[in-house]
Design an enzyme around this catalytic site. Sequence first.
Site, short mmCIF file in Angstrom:
data_model
loop_
_atom_site.label_atom_id
_atom_site.label_comp_id
_atom_site.label_asym_id
_atom_site.label_seq_id
_atom_site.Cartn_x
_atom_site.Cartn_y
_atom_site.Cartn_z
N HIS A 54 3.15 -1.63 7.99
CA HIS A 54 2.76 -2.97 7.52
C HIS A 54 3.81 -3.52 6.58
CE1 HIS A 54 1.10 -0.51 4.28
NE2 HIS A 54 0.86 -1.59 3.56
N HIS A 56 4.09 -4.59 3.44
CA HIS A 56 4.27 -4.47 1.99
C HIS A 56 5.60 -3.76 1.65
CE1 HIS A 56 -0.31 -4.98 1.14
NE2 HIS A 56 0.34 -6.13 1.16
N ASP A 58 6.47 -1.65 -0.51
CA ASP A 58 6.49 -0.20 -0.73
C ASP A 58 6.44 0.58 0.59
OD1 ASP A 58 3.76 -1.17 -0.64
OD2 ASP A 58 3.11 0.83 -1.23
N HIS A 59 6.46 -0.12 1.71
CA HIS A 59 6.52 0.54 3.03
C HIS A 59 7.77 0.15 3.82
CE1 HIS A 59 2.37 2.17 2.72
NE2 HIS A 59 2.33 1.21 1.81
N HIS A 110 -6.38 -4.12 5.30
CA HIS A 110 -5.50 -4.10 4.11
C HIS A 110 -4.54 -5.29 4.23
CE1 HIS A 110 -2.96 -2.35 0.96
NE2 HIS A 110 -1.93 -2.33 1.79
N ASP A 129 -1.99 2.51 4.90
CA ASP A 129 -2.98 1.96 3.96
C ASP A 129 -4.23 1.46 4.68
OD1 ASP A 129 -0.91 2.60 2.28
OD2 ASP A 129 -0.53 0.56 1.59
N HIS A 167 -0.33 6.93 0.60
CA HIS A 167 -0.23 7.08 -0.86
C HIS A 167 -0.95 8.34 -1.35
CE1 HIS A 167 1.27 2.99 -1.91
NE2 HIS A 167 0.68 2.66 -0.76
FE FE Z 1 1.11 0.83 0.24
ZN ZN Z 2 0.17 -1.76 1.52
#
Ligand code: FE
Ligand code: ZN
Length: 229
Positions: A54, A56, A58-59, A110, A129, A167
Amino acid sequence: MSFKFAIIPCLSDNYAYLVHGNGKTALIDAPEAKPIQDYLDAHGWSLDEIWITHHHDDHIGAVEELRSGTVVRGAKADAHRLPELDVAHEDGDSFEFAGSEVRVFDVSGHTIGHIAYYIPDESAAFTADSLMALGCGRVFEGTFDQMWASLSKLAALPPETLIFSGHEYTEANGRFALTIEPENPALQKRMTEIKEARAKGEATVPSQLSEELATNPFLRAGLQRLNRP
Ligand code: FE
Ligand code: ZN
């Protein structure tokens, strides 16, 4: 199982995963380049594919840094906000990686356009997520109904499936889970094991779907609350 799986802690609490089989290596999500590159170098592996779950940061933050010569896959629905995709996937797609089939599921909730990758031969699902150990991702873009439909899809996979989530949130998730089902013996036992693992700095992923079905309140929300007044 014939593939090797590597769990790579990134940033403060993210996980990236490497799947290695038949001389091929795929990375699932790219939070941070250095720990991933260090692992590849230490094992003499080079990246053939990057599978994005996805949009975001942080990915996807390190996709550009790691992508040279790789096939980058992600959700067609998110193509406008992902790094440039070589292959854009939709729900129900499947593709071949290192001689095994990989299936793509839409698991929106999410975010809209969140996908999961499932390798049936290896009993492995990369859920990021969506479904997480003892929890699920926060519903930011989708609806609760959408998240429930996504979790239900994953819950229907074989119970031995390993869930590789995005995570290290398991202990906090477990504290919440205990407020919902304080009397669930499987949850109590799992929480003890999680605390021990975290005290030693060990990852609590992957988890097995069967454990999630027995302990994760977000998969158990459809059950009758037999133990509650
Ligand atoms: Fe994440
Ligand atoms: Zn995320």
